[in-house]
Design a protein around this motif. Structure first.
Motif, PDB file in Angstrom:
ATOM      1  N   LYS A  80      -7.525  -7.221  13.437  1.00  0.00           N
ATOM      2  CA  LYS A  80      -7.877  -5.811  13.574  1.00  0.00           C
ATOM      3  C   LYS A  80      -7.791  -5.106  12.227  1.00  0.00           C
ATOM      4  CE  LYS A  80      -6.768  -1.660  16.236  1.00  0.00           C
ATOM      5  NZ  LYS A  80      -5.866  -1.052  17.264  1.00  0.00           N
ATOM      6  N   ILE A  81      -8.824  -4.357  11.915  1.00  0.00           N
ATOM      7  CA  ILE A  81      -8.857  -3.602  10.665  1.00  0.00           C
ATOM      8  C   ILE A  81      -8.192  -2.235  10.881  1.00  0.00           C
ATOM      9  CG2 ILE A  81     -10.316  -2.610   8.865  1.00  0.00           C
ATOM     10  CD1 ILE A  81     -10.337  -5.669   9.032  1.00  0.00           C
ATOM     11  N   ILE A  82      -7.135  -1.966  10.114  1.00  0.00           N
ATOM     12  CA  ILE A  82      -6.425  -0.690  10.201  1.00  0.00           C
ATOM     13  C   ILE A  82      -6.543  -0.005   8.839  1.00  0.00           C
ATOM     14  CG2 ILE A  82      -4.251   0.467  10.713  1.00  0.00           C
ATOM     15  CD1 ILE A  82      -3.398  -2.031  12.235  1.00  0.00           C
ATOM     16  N   PRO A  83      -7.414   0.987   8.726  1.00  0.00           N
ATOM     17  CA  PRO A  83      -7.633   1.648   7.422  1.00  0.00           C
ATOM     18  C   PRO A  83      -6.355   2.280   6.882  1.00  0.00           C
ATOM     19  CG  PRO A  83      -9.341   2.229   9.001  1.00  0.00           C
ATOM     20  CD  PRO A  83      -8.269   1.546   9.774  1.00  0.00           C
TER      21      PRO A  83
ATOM     22  N   HIS B 188       0.826  -1.210   0.000  1.00  0.00           N
ATOM     23  CA  HIS B 188       0.000   0.000   0.000  1.00  0.00           C
ATOM     24  C   HIS B 188       0.861   1.261   0.000  1.00  0.00           C
ATOM     25  CE1 HIS B 188       1.082  -0.810   4.140  1.00  0.00           C
ATOM     26  NE2 HIS B 188       0.714   0.410   4.495  1.00  0.00           N
TER      27      HIS B 188
ATOM     28  N   THR C 274      -7.171  -1.160   1.152  1.00  0.00           N
ATOM     29  CA  THR C 274      -7.869  -0.307   2.115  1.00  0.00           C
ATOM     30  C   THR C 274      -7.570  -0.685   3.558  1.00  0.00           C
ATOM     31  OG1 THR C 274      -9.832  -1.744   2.007  1.00  0.00           O
ATOM     32  CG2 THR C 274      -9.752   0.145   0.500  1.00  0.00           C
ATOM     33  N   ASN C 275      -6.963  -1.853   3.782  1.00  0.00           N
ATOM     34  CA  ASN C 275      -6.668  -2.326   5.130  1.00  0.00           C
ATOM     35  C   ASN C 275      -5.187  -2.675   5.237  1.00  0.00           C
ATOM     36  OD1 ASN C 275      -6.591  -3.534   7.661  1.00  0.00           O
ATOM     37  ND2 ASN C 275      -7.558  -5.423   6.964  1.00  0.00           N
ATOM     38  N   LYS C 276      -4.470  -2.056   6.186  1.00  0.00           N
ATOM     39  CA  LYS C 276      -3.044  -2.299   6.323  1.00  0.00           C
ATOM     40  C   LYS C 276      -2.723  -3.744   6.699  1.00  0.00           C
ATOM     41  CE  LYS C 276      -1.588   2.394   7.567  1.00  0.00           C
ATOM     42  NZ  LYS C 276      -0.920   3.220   8.602  1.00  0.00           N
ATOM     43  N   ASN C 277      -3.691  -4.443   7.265  1.00  0.00           N
ATOM     44  CA  ASN C 277      -3.475  -5.842   7.645  1.00  0.00           C
ATOM     45  C   ASN C 277      -3.862  -6.820   6.538  1.00  0.00           C
ATOM     46  OD1 ASN C 277      -2.352  -5.491  10.167  1.00  0.00           O
ATOM     47  ND2 ASN C 277      -4.312  -5.529  11.249  1.00  0.00           N
ATOM     48  N   TYR C 278      -3.944  -6.305   5.308  1.00  0.00           N
ATOM     49  CA  TYR C 278      -4.315  -7.159   4.178  1.00  0.00           C
ATOM     50  C   TYR C 278      -3.427  -8.395   4.085  1.00  0.00           C
ATOM     51  CZ  TYR C 278      -0.145  -5.366   1.892  1.00  0.00           C
ATOM     52  OH  TYR C 278       1.157  -5.060   1.597  1.00  0.00           O
TER      53      TYR C 278
END
Length: 219
Positions: A213-216, A88, A152-156
């Motif tokens: 955990k979702i991190i945008p 990202h 959209t999510n850093k933990n992808y």
């Protein structure tokens, strides 16, 4: 003799990977033992997948071809995403990443084509190939999006790792059930047997993924 030797290695590697994968499925995630059993699962499945391909070449088999494609792709990309945590930002995928994705794209299209051909000719088992081929192409689409930085999510990377490694386990477990179906006390229809592990384990993958955990990503 060559076929038997490769088959023996395939069985040994597959059993090793399946046992290690089962242990990781039921125990705590993320600790040192998880990593240790994860490596055993990775190398066992990659070896089994390569052997499947070799066996499919010696004695053409769509079953072995499918096992090889999905095993190599799922565990291969599942491992690679652990090293692709900055897509990202400015990180770019390596040649091996694109190679695995193209490999799955070819395999997925092949399976869908074989499945449609079977359905047209009245073979309902073609549905299995269409389902697996379609799921493979969905992963290919996700790869292309991720490689282009559309995240959209850093933990992808963790979500993909969970999904792909679990998918590799499903592929191994499915191959085990199909290969040993004649030893079960109750006969199970082929199509159901092929799809049963997916039906059972996909909800677990969804459950584990929701715990991440979702991190945008801030653009």
């Amino acid at each position: 003799m060559i076929f038997k030797a490769i088959l023996a290695l395939h069985i040994l590697a597959g059993a090793t990977g399946l046992i290690a994968g089962t242990i990781n499925m039921v125990r705590k995630k993320g600790d040192k033992l998880h990593v240790l059993f994860g490596k055993a699962f990775l190398y066992g499945m990659l070896t089994a997948g390569c052997c499947s391909f070799a066996l499919a070449v010696i004695h053409p088999s769509l079953f072995l071809f499918m096992v090889g494609v999905f095993t190599i792709y799922l565990v291969g990309t599942g491992e690679r995403y652990l090293f692709l945590k900055q897509l990202h930002l400015t990180q770019k995928p390596l040649v091996i990443d694109w190679a695995l994705t193209i490999f799955m794209a070819i395999g997925g299209l092949t399976l869908i084509g074989a499945g449609i051909h079977g359905l047209i000719n009245g073979n309902t088992f073609g549905l299995v190939y269409v389902v697996f081929g379609g799921s493979g192409l969905k992963n290919v689409y996700d790869d292309v999006q991720n490689y282009q930085g559309k995240i959209t999510n850093k933990n992808y990377w963790l979500l993909v790792h969970i999904g792909r490694m679990s998918g590799g386990y499903i592929a191994a477990f499915t191959a085990f059930l199909v290969t040993n179906s004649d030893k079960f006390p109750v006969a199970i229809q082929g199509t159901i047997l092929w799809l049963l592990p997916t039906i059972i384990f996909v909800p677990l993958i969804v459950y584990w993924s929701k715990k991440v955990k979702i991190i945008p990503v801030v653009k």
